[in-house]
Write an enzyme that holds these catalytic residues in place. Sequence first.
Site: not given
Length: 736
Positions: A265-266
Amino acid sequence: MTAVTDPVEELLAEMSPAEKAAQLTQYFYFRLPATAHPEPALNLDVDEQPRTVEAALNRGAVGSLLFVTDPAEINRLQRLTVEGNRLAIPALFGYDVIHGLRTIFPVPIAMAASWDVETIERGQAVAGREARAVGIRWTFAPMVDIARDPRWGRIVEGAGEDPYLGAAVAAAQVRGFQGAGIIAGPKHFAGYGAALGGRDYDEVNLSEYELWNVYLPPFQAAVEAGAGNVMTAYMDLNGVPASASRWLFTEVLREAWGFDGFVVSDANAVRNLLTHGFAADLTDAGARAVAAGVDMEMAISDPAYERLPEALEAQAVSEDVIDTAVRRILQAKLRLGLFDDPYVDEDRAREVLADPQHRALARVAAQRSAVLLRNEGDLLPLAAAELGTVAVIGPLADSKRDTIGPWVFDYDLAETVTVLDGLRERVRVEYAPGIPVVQRVFPSMFDMFGGNTPADPEGFDEQAEFERAVQVAGAADVAVVVLGEWQNMIGEAASRSSLELPGRQLELLQAVVATGTPTVLLVMNGRPLDLRWAAGNVPAILDIWYPGTQGGAAVADLLFGDVPPGGKLPFTWPRTVGQIPMIYAHTRSHEPENQVRRYWDEESTPLFPFGHGLSYGRFTYSDLSVDRPSVPRDGEVTVSVQVTNDADREAVEVVQLYLHQRHGSASRPVRELKGFQRVTVPGNTTREVTFTVGPQQRRYWSTTTRDWTLDATTFDVYVGGDSTASLTTTFRVSDQ
């Protein structure tokens, strides 16, 4: 016979749910300077955060760390990890190695402007070599988002508006990074560059036609080049948070493209599933993200994935889903050799970071990235031997921090060569900044990492300095004016509502030109800016972007003709922000003569077209031909063209091929880039350039067939120096 054992499966069999969750968790590790002021939204206690992470390391609750670049510190933290984990599983260290680690290359949009995939690959190989030397084995790059709204600050990180060029650049970067032994992590999957209004993080609504034909091809190219990781995007994509989209990560990435790496994920994007109003709580957020195919959570603090054991117990997620994600992380660590040798050779790191060949390549990259936008009267190149004094004007001319651009953190400003430095090595220079540094209206969260441009010296008298700059320019043989955006005005969380030159820069330029001194404008930027006045009044304009560690030396090489400019624009350059979005690959729904007069108050054409870039040569194109008039659907044609340099000096040209499909199952753009070659042509010489056009260049995703489609139709072929190329021929694709 002895059974063959799989070390990953052996580890999985030994791991508890909490240990599995730990491998799926990546922590930021901050040791910020005392002057740092983190954003409240980050919920980050600068003093407490390192202690929290080290406590997690000591109990084996961390799979990966980011934001550490010191080899000794990486070794210290790795020892904590291995000793704190009963299974001795090492941590994977990642970092934002976007356009260099210690040796800073031109920003990614600039590298794309070189249209030189070999130099792009070599540049990222240098970045990967330096990163690996200090212990970083994974980069959150390349950013391969298509950007068609230049207000979006992250346009500077990508390759511009075109999927064909974007795919070529993406693949080259992946090859460069991974050839140097680090994992490439293309981002942000997917559609992030189409945020509403160019506002970072805002929602994205894209048709499947745009997704498949425009926004997904660079990601597919990165995957096919062997990328080991993919990063999620923050925003909603068609109503579903991209970081929880099973369609993206399972159906497209893994099932359609065969991706076998891992997804991260960011930063805090899994936690943000609550912000979206998508997840009920952090346990739900973690369960839904991992089930969608997000293998690792990048967390600034309080990870949602720490709650996966709780989600497992509540049957909100299956053990098979968690095991699959953990398996991918462990396999990545095994392939990198971390289990055998998790530590860094600190002496070797110092040698690699000091390698002069890295700086030499950075200089070449900056030379090849510059785009000559205008050169009336052949003002460039300058004849150094004939010049008395060169006036260098503008605060950006001597700003080391702005020269290297945004998205760098481990740089060494002492070795950065500014434009002023580069010119002083060659000619007699008088320097005057003219105006003060322009400050951002709102601070960025990245300012806490040292992103701020230094303030002007105390006692700076703006009006007096403005007048002095004009006097200096008036007394010189040539004025070199360096204008643009300060590096902290672009990048993440740095969108702009205007494309105007900030502050009094235009006024300064106008005053310098009014002196009558021949003027060269150097533009330092990562997006198109409003240059309407300059394009009509300044004889020479060279876009140097944020050119990196050796930027000033490269600029001097270009201005004095030691090397020829050969860069081309990777985006359409609008006249004004009111024209946005403006792309060359549009469809036509009205008579062609009306295409250029849509606005009553402004021309409907760009200031500079996609692919534009002048040279010190004079190129003409002739004898465009195809080797056969008709081919079957699976057939290929060879396109040939003669490219002549009519000047007396060697020059560089990027020969571009565009196709237009006349009819089919969908309306197709008026032209699309489908081939390019960067060629060097000696003076008064002709070169033949050939392209192969096959099914891969002709196919497209059709909303009529809901699949990839190859039509039997007629294709127009255009070849030239930019997207307005007029030399044309045709070929047919038959049903046979």
